[in-house]
Design a protein around this motif. Structure first.
Motif, PDB file in Angstrom:
ATOM      1  N   GLY A  47       0.787  -1.231   0.000  1.00 16.57           N
ATOM      2  CA  GLY A  47       0.000   0.000   0.000  1.00 16.57           C
ATOM      3  C   GLY A  47       0.817   1.277   0.000  1.00 16.57           C
ATOM      4  O   GLY A  47       0.705   2.104  -0.914  1.00 16.57           O
ATOM      5  N   PRO A  48       1.660   1.490   1.011  1.00 15.62           N
ATOM      6  CA  PRO A  48       2.406   2.755   1.059  1.00 15.62           C
ATOM      7  C   PRO A  48       3.323   2.964  -0.135  1.00 15.62           C
ATOM      8  O   PRO A  48       3.435   4.071  -0.649  1.00 15.62           O
ATOM      9  CB  PRO A  48       3.215   2.633   2.349  1.00 15.62           C
ATOM     10  CG  PRO A  48       2.461   1.660   3.184  1.00 15.62           C
ATOM     11  CD  PRO A  48       1.847   0.680   2.213  1.00 15.62           C
ATOM     12  N   LYS A  49       3.960   1.906  -0.605  1.00 15.92           N
ATOM     13  CA  LYS A  49       4.878   2.061  -1.732  1.00 15.92           C
ATOM     14  C   LYS A  49       4.128   2.130  -3.062  1.00 15.92           C
ATOM     15  O   LYS A  49       4.296   3.072  -3.825  1.00 15.92           O
ATOM     16  CB  LYS A  49       5.898   0.917  -1.755  1.00 15.92           C
ATOM     17  CG  LYS A  49       6.978   1.081  -0.699  1.00 15.92           C
ATOM     18  CD  LYS A  49       8.182   0.235  -1.032  1.00 15.92           C
ATOM     19  CE  LYS A  49       9.287   0.436  -0.027  1.00 15.92           C
ATOM     20  NZ  LYS A  49      10.169   1.543  -0.325  1.00 15.92           N
ATOM     21  N   VAL A  50       3.304   1.137  -3.332  1.00 15.64           N
ATOM     22  CA  VAL A  50       2.648   1.038  -4.635  1.00 15.64           C
ATOM     23  C   VAL A  50       1.563   2.102  -4.796  1.00 15.64           C
ATOM     24  O   VAL A  50       1.594   2.893  -5.743  1.00 15.64           O
ATOM     25  CB  VAL A  50       2.071  -0.379  -4.843  1.00 15.64           C
ATOM     26  CG1 VAL A  50       1.235  -0.449  -6.100  1.00 15.64           C
ATOM     27  CG2 VAL A  50       3.196  -1.413  -4.882  1.00 15.64           C
ATOM     28  N   GLN A  51       0.610   2.125  -3.894  1.00 16.78           N
ATOM     29  CA  GLN A  51      -0.476   3.106  -4.021  1.00 16.78           C
ATOM     30  C   GLN A  51       0.036   4.530  -3.855  1.00 16.78           C
ATOM     31  O   GLN A  51      -0.361   5.431  -4.599  1.00 16.78           O
ATOM     32  CB  GLN A  51      -1.580   2.805  -3.017  1.00 16.78           C
ATOM     33  CG  GLN A  51      -2.322   1.532  -3.308  1.00 16.78           C
ATOM     34  CD  GLN A  51      -3.341   1.188  -2.230  1.00 16.78           C
ATOM     35  OE1 GLN A  51      -3.383   1.798  -1.169  1.00 16.78           O
ATOM     36  NE2 GLN A  51      -4.156   0.195  -2.512  1.00 16.78           N
ATOM     37  N   GLY A  52       0.922   4.715  -2.870  1.00 14.79           N
ATOM     38  CA  GLY A  52       1.467   6.059  -2.653  1.00 14.79           C
ATOM     39  C   GLY A  52       2.192   6.580  -3.880  1.00 14.79           C
ATOM     40  O   GLY A  52       1.960   7.701  -4.329  1.00 14.79           O
ATOM     41  N   PHE A  92       7.955  -2.686  -7.964  1.00 14.52           N
ATOM     42  CA  PHE A  92       6.960  -1.821  -8.594  1.00 14.52           C
ATOM     43  C   PHE A  92       7.518  -0.410  -8.776  1.00 14.52           C
ATOM     44  O   PHE A  92       7.337   0.209  -9.832  1.00 14.52           O
ATOM     45  CB  PHE A  92       5.666  -1.768  -7.773  1.00 14.52           C
ATOM     46  CG  PHE A  92       4.676  -0.788  -8.333  1.00 14.52           C
ATOM     47  CD1 PHE A  92       3.819  -1.156  -9.351  1.00 14.52           C
ATOM     48  CD2 PHE A  92       4.622   0.517  -7.865  1.00 14.52           C
ATOM     49  CE1 PHE A  92       2.923  -0.238  -9.903  1.00 14.52           C
ATOM     50  CE2 PHE A  92       3.731   1.444  -8.405  1.00 14.52           C
ATOM     51  CZ  PHE A  92       2.880   1.060  -9.424  1.00 14.52           C
ATOM     52  N   LEU A  93       8.194   0.099  -7.747  1.00 16.19           N
ATOM     53  CA  LEU A  93       8.774   1.442  -7.853  1.00 16.19           C
ATOM     54  C   LEU A  93       9.780   1.510  -8.996  1.00 16.19           C
ATOM     55  O   LEU A  93       9.800   2.493  -9.753  1.00 16.19           O
ATOM     56  CB  LEU A  93       9.456   1.841  -6.538  1.00 16.19           C
ATOM     57  CG  LEU A  93       8.576   1.939  -5.302  1.00 16.19           C
ATOM     58  CD1 LEU A  93       9.406   2.406  -4.112  1.00 16.19           C
ATOM     59  CD2 LEU A  93       7.378   2.838  -5.519  1.00 16.19           C
ATOM     60  N   ASP A  94      10.592   0.468  -9.124  1.00 18.08           N
ATOM     61  CA  ASP A  94      11.563   0.434 -10.214  1.00 18.08           C
ATOM     62  C   ASP A  94      10.854   0.457 -11.566  1.00 18.08           C
ATOM     63  O   ASP A  94      11.260   1.182 -12.484  1.00 18.08           O
ATOM     64  CB  ASP A  94      12.444  -0.813 -10.103  1.00 18.08           C
ATOM     65  CG  ASP A  94      13.231  -0.871  -8.789  1.00 18.08           C
ATOM     66  OD1 ASP A  94      13.403   0.178  -8.138  1.00 18.08           O
ATOM     67  OD2 ASP A  94      13.657  -1.983  -8.430  1.00 18.08           O
ATOM     68  N   GLY A  95       9.796  -0.322 -11.684  1.00 20.16           N
ATOM     69  CA  GLY A  95       9.031  -0.343 -12.929  1.00 20.16           C
ATOM     70  C   GLY A  95       8.359   0.986 -13.218  1.00 20.16           C
ATOM     71  O   GLY A  95       8.335   1.449 -14.363  1.00 20.16           O
ATOM     72  N   LEU A  96       7.813   1.617 -12.192  1.00 18.81           N
ATOM     73  CA  LEU A  96       7.167   2.923 -12.365  1.00 18.81           C
ATOM     74  C   LEU A  96       8.182   3.970 -12.823  1.00 18.81           C
ATOM     75  O   LEU A  96       7.861   4.827 -13.653  1.00 18.81           O
ATOM     76  CB  LEU A  96       6.477   3.361 -11.068  1.00 18.81           C
ATOM     77  CG  LEU A  96       5.772   4.720 -11.096  1.00 18.81           C
ATOM     78  CD1 LEU A  96       4.721   4.798 -12.208  1.00 18.81           C
ATOM     79  CD2 LEU A  96       5.148   5.016  -9.730  1.00 18.81           C
ATOM     80  N   THR A  97       9.381   3.873 -12.327  1.00 21.14           N
ATOM     81  CA  THR A  97      10.431   4.796 -12.760  1.00 21.14           C
ATOM     82  C   THR A  97      10.647   4.686 -14.267  1.00 21.14           C
ATOM     83  O   THR A  97      10.685   5.691 -14.982  1.00 21.14           O
ATOM     84  CB  THR A  97      11.747   4.499 -12.014  1.00 21.14           C
ATOM     85  OG1 THR A  97      11.549   4.768 -10.634  1.00 21.14           O
ATOM     86  CG2 THR A  97      12.896   5.335 -12.544  1.00 21.14           C
ATOM     87  N   HIS A  98      10.773   3.469 -14.750  1.00 20.74           N
ATOM     88  CA  HIS A  98      10.997   3.278 -16.191  1.00 20.74           C
ATOM     89  C   HIS A  98       9.765   3.689 -17.000  1.00 20.74           C
ATOM     90  O   HIS A  98       9.903   4.233 -18.105  1.00 20.74           O
ATOM     91  CB  HIS A  98      11.415   1.833 -16.466  1.00 20.74           C
ATOM     92  CG  HIS A  98      12.789   1.539 -15.929  1.00 20.74           C
ATOM     93  ND1 HIS A  98      13.942   1.804 -16.626  1.00 20.74           N
ATOM     94  CD2 HIS A  98      13.191   1.030 -14.731  1.00 20.74           C
ATOM     95  CE1 HIS A  98      14.994   1.474 -15.902  1.00 20.74           C
ATOM     96  NE2 HIS A  98      14.568   0.990 -14.749  1.00 20.74           N
TER      97      HIS A  98
END
Length: 180
Positions: A47-52, A92-98
């Protein structure tokens, strides 16, 4: 989360100078073997990482930002026993960055190792910290971490791992059949 973030961003737009950047540094751990993890454990960690991160991305993609930094973790690259949910959240954060970069937006994902004296690793007991050290896994001194963060933002990096690891010592753990 979305409404709270939208309210904060709205307040910034109305009462402050223009928003220049975002650092998303949320993190929660709820360890356990993957086969024993519950939906609740995954939700608490993701939640905090992905949704945030997704809400920050969605609500600022039309805002001209100088930086959009997401604090990921080395666990997304190397794995970490009992932290499948944590590794997934950081991946997920790494993927969102790309994804953001492919959209022409600024983004940086830093796969941090453990920080000394602050953060989640600082809450580990002495025995756990000694175990990590014995495996070759060190910690980042906060003043050094801040310098690295500044350098990475200035270099316009996309994704970088900052892992204080004695690779020979860690590799010996695998050679001995011990998986950290």
């Amino acid at each position: 989360y979305s409404e709270q973030i939208a309210d904060i961003l709205g307040n910034i737009r109305e009462t402050m100078p223009p928003l220049r950047g975002i650092i998303h540094a949320a993190g929660v751990v709820n360890d356990g073997l993957l086969v024993n993890q519950t939906d609740t454990q995954f939700e608490q960690v993701l939640g905090p990482k992905v949704q945030g991160a997704w809400h920050l991305h969605s609500l600022t993609q039309d805002t001209p930002l100088e930086f959009f930094v997401m604090f990921s973790a080395g666990a997304a690259l190397l794995g970490s026993s009992g932290q499948g949910n944590y590794a997934a959240a950081n991946a997920f954060l790494d993927g969102l960055t790309h994804y953001r970069r492919a959209q022409g937006l600024t983004a940086l994902s830093i796969n941090w190792g453990a920080w000394a004296d602050v953060g989640m690793a600082a809450a580990l007991g002495e025995q756990q910290q000694q175990r990590l050290s014995a495996q070759g896994i060190g910690t980042i001194i906060p003043s050094q971490g801040v310098k690295v963060l500044q350098q990475l933002i200035e270099q316009d990096s996309i994704q970088t791992a900052v892992l204080p690891i004695n690779w020979a010592k860690l590799g010996q753990q695998f050679a001995n059949g011990i998986v950290p």
